[in-house]
Design a protein around this motif. Structure first.
Motif, mmCIF file in Angstrom:
data_model
loop_
_atom_site.group_PDB
_atom_site.id
_atom_site.type_symbol
_atom_site.label_atom_id
_atom_site.label_comp_id
_atom_site.label_asym_id
_atom_site.label_seq_id
_atom_site.Cartn_x
_atom_site.Cartn_y
_atom_site.Cartn_z
ATOM 1 N N ARG A 175 0.832 -1.206 0.000
ATOM 2 C CA ARG A 175 0.000 0.000 0.000
ATOM 3 C C ARG A 175 0.863 1.252 0.000
ATOM 4 O O ARG A 175 1.922 1.297 0.619
ATOM 5 C CB ARG A 175 -0.920 0.023 1.216
ATOM 6 C CG ARG A 175 -1.964 -1.059 1.190
ATOM 7 C CD ARG A 175 -2.826 -1.025 2.422
ATOM 8 N NE ARG A 175 -3.718 0.133 2.388
ATOM 9 C CZ ARG A 175 -4.447 0.508 3.432
ATOM 10 N NH1 ARG A 175 -4.397 -0.152 4.574
ATOM 11 N NH2 ARG A 175 -5.237 1.555 3.337
ATOM 12 N N THR A 176 0.390 2.280 -0.684
ATOM 13 C CA THR A 176 1.046 3.581 -0.684
ATOM 14 C C THR A 176 0.267 4.479 0.258
ATOM 15 O O THR A 176 -0.880 4.841 -0.028
ATOM 16 C CB THR A 176 1.072 4.183 -2.100
ATOM 17 O OG1 THR A 176 1.779 3.287 -2.958
ATOM 18 C CG2 THR A 176 1.739 5.539 -2.117
ATOM 19 N N ILE A 177 0.872 4.790 1.393
ATOM 20 C CA ILE A 177 0.226 5.658 2.375
ATOM 21 C C ILE A 177 1.221 6.759 2.739
ATOM 22 O O ILE A 177 2.385 6.492 3.031
ATOM 23 C CB ILE A 177 -0.204 4.876 3.639
ATOM 24 C CG1 ILE A 177 -1.175 3.752 3.247
ATOM 25 C CG2 ILE A 177 -0.848 5.819 4.660
ATOM 26 C CD1 ILE A 177 -1.568 2.851 4.400
ATOM 27 N N TYR A 178 0.729 7.985 2.699
ATOM 28 C CA TYR A 178 1.546 9.150 3.007
ATOM 29 C C TYR A 178 1.018 9.850 4.248
ATOM 30 O O TYR A 178 -0.120 9.658 4.660
ATOM 31 C CB TYR A 178 1.493 10.179 1.864
ATOM 32 C CG TYR A 178 1.908 9.665 0.523
ATOM 33 C CD1 TYR A 178 3.246 9.424 0.227
ATOM 34 C CD2 TYR A 178 0.963 9.442 -0.478
ATOM 35 C CE1 TYR A 178 3.625 8.967 -1.023
ATOM 36 C CE2 TYR A 178 1.334 8.997 -1.732
ATOM 37 C CZ TYR A 178 2.664 8.763 -1.995
ATOM 38 O OH TYR A 178 3.044 8.312 -3.228
ATOM 39 N N ASP B 26 6.499 9.108 3.689
ATOM 40 C CA ASP B 26 5.860 7.800 3.547
ATOM 41 C C ASP B 26 5.497 7.288 4.937
ATOM 42 O O ASP B 26 6.318 7.334 5.855
ATOM 43 C CB ASP B 26 6.792 6.801 2.866
ATOM 44 C CG ASP B 26 7.048 7.137 1.410
ATOM 45 O OD1 ASP B 26 6.240 7.877 0.820
ATOM 46 O OD2 ASP B 26 8.055 6.663 0.868
ATOM 47 N N TRP C 87 -3.708 5.394 -3.301
ATOM 48 C CA TRP C 87 -2.945 5.875 -2.152
ATOM 49 C C TRP C 87 -3.906 6.258 -1.023
ATOM 50 O O TRP C 87 -5.106 6.414 -1.232
ATOM 51 C CB TRP C 87 -2.037 7.058 -2.509
ATOM 52 C CG TRP C 87 -2.694 8.209 -3.242
ATOM 53 C CD1 TRP C 87 -2.676 8.422 -4.591
ATOM 54 C CD2 TRP C 87 -3.468 9.285 -2.681
ATOM 55 N NE1 TRP C 87 -3.392 9.555 -4.894
ATOM 56 C CE2 TRP C 87 -3.881 10.114 -3.737
ATOM 57 C CE3 TRP C 87 -3.855 9.625 -1.390
ATOM 58 C CZ2 TRP C 87 -4.649 11.252 -3.550
ATOM 59 C CZ3 TRP C 87 -4.630 10.763 -1.195
ATOM 60 C CH2 TRP C 87 -5.008 11.562 -2.274
ATOM 61 N N HIS D 258 -8.659 8.405 1.266
ATOM 62 C CA HIS D 258 -8.295 7.339 0.332
ATOM 63 C C HIS D 258 -8.555 7.806 -1.088
ATOM 64 O O HIS D 258 -9.519 8.525 -1.352
ATOM 65 C CB HIS D 258 -9.146 6.083 0.589
ATOM 66 C CG HIS D 258 -8.892 5.448 1.910
ATOM 67 N ND1 HIS D 258 -7.924 4.506 2.112
ATOM 68 C CD2 HIS D 258 -9.494 5.638 3.111
ATOM 69 C CE1 HIS D 258 -7.931 4.126 3.377
ATOM 70 N NE2 HIS D 258 -8.885 4.804 4.004
#
Length: 174
Positions: free
Chosen positions: A33-36, A53, A153, A142
């Motif tokens: 998963r891409t989570i910022y 990140d 993301w 999201h």
């Protein structure tokens, strides 16, 4: 289920559900998963927000913002990313209460009404993919691909970082 529990009626009569973001997200590896998030140097409000990140690799840098009394920022980060504990793995998408999903795609307004420069904006963004944005009670905004339902993301706002500790499951706290 699409059935109203009290009446047994189909809530989506005549509608076709193309995908369920929660179910698709369940099949996604937490590590992929891409989570910022965004942080401010030294927690000083006049310092600019800097994107970071939201990964266990950044646990040391995020620890001061997470305020995790368990002193397990890496574990909290992994949990928020969707890595459950034991057999009771958590659902990866928080409930969507008090948030209205919005679809954003290529610009399509009348350039005459939108003002100078809008025609160029349309041309530059004509192939922009349609995405769905929605906030959830997991602390994230999201972004989902409208066609496939895949999460592109997630973003955790700076002011919500210290509140993530309230999402630890009770049985994981020692």
């Amino acid at each position: 289920s699409n059935l109203d529990a009290s009446s047994g009626r189909n809530l989506f009569s005549g509608a076709t559900i193309l995908w369920d973001a929660g179910q698709i997200l369940q099949t996604t590896s937490p590590a992929s998963r891409t989570i910022y998030t965004a942080t401010r140097a030294n927690k000083v409000l006049t310092n600019p927000l800097v994107r970071m990140d939201f990964t266990a690799a950044n646990a040391a840098a995020l620890a001061q913002f997470l305020q995790d009394t368990n002193n397990d920022s890496g574990g909290l980060i992994n949990f928020i990313r969707g890595q459950g504990f034991g057999a009771g793995a958590n659902w990866k998408l928080g409930d969507i209460n008090h948030s209205t999903p919005i679809i954003v795609g290529p610009p399509n307004k009348d350039p005459v009404l939108m003002g100078s420069g809008y025609a160029g904006f349309i041309a530059a963004n004509a192939s922009r993919a349609k995405v769905l944005y929605v906030g959830a009670n997991d602390g994230m905004l999201h972004c989902f691909d409208v066609t496939t339902g895949a999460e592109l993301w997630g973003f955790i706002p700076y002011n919500l970082l210290p509140k993530l500790t309230s999402q630890w499951p009770v049985d994981s706290i020692n």
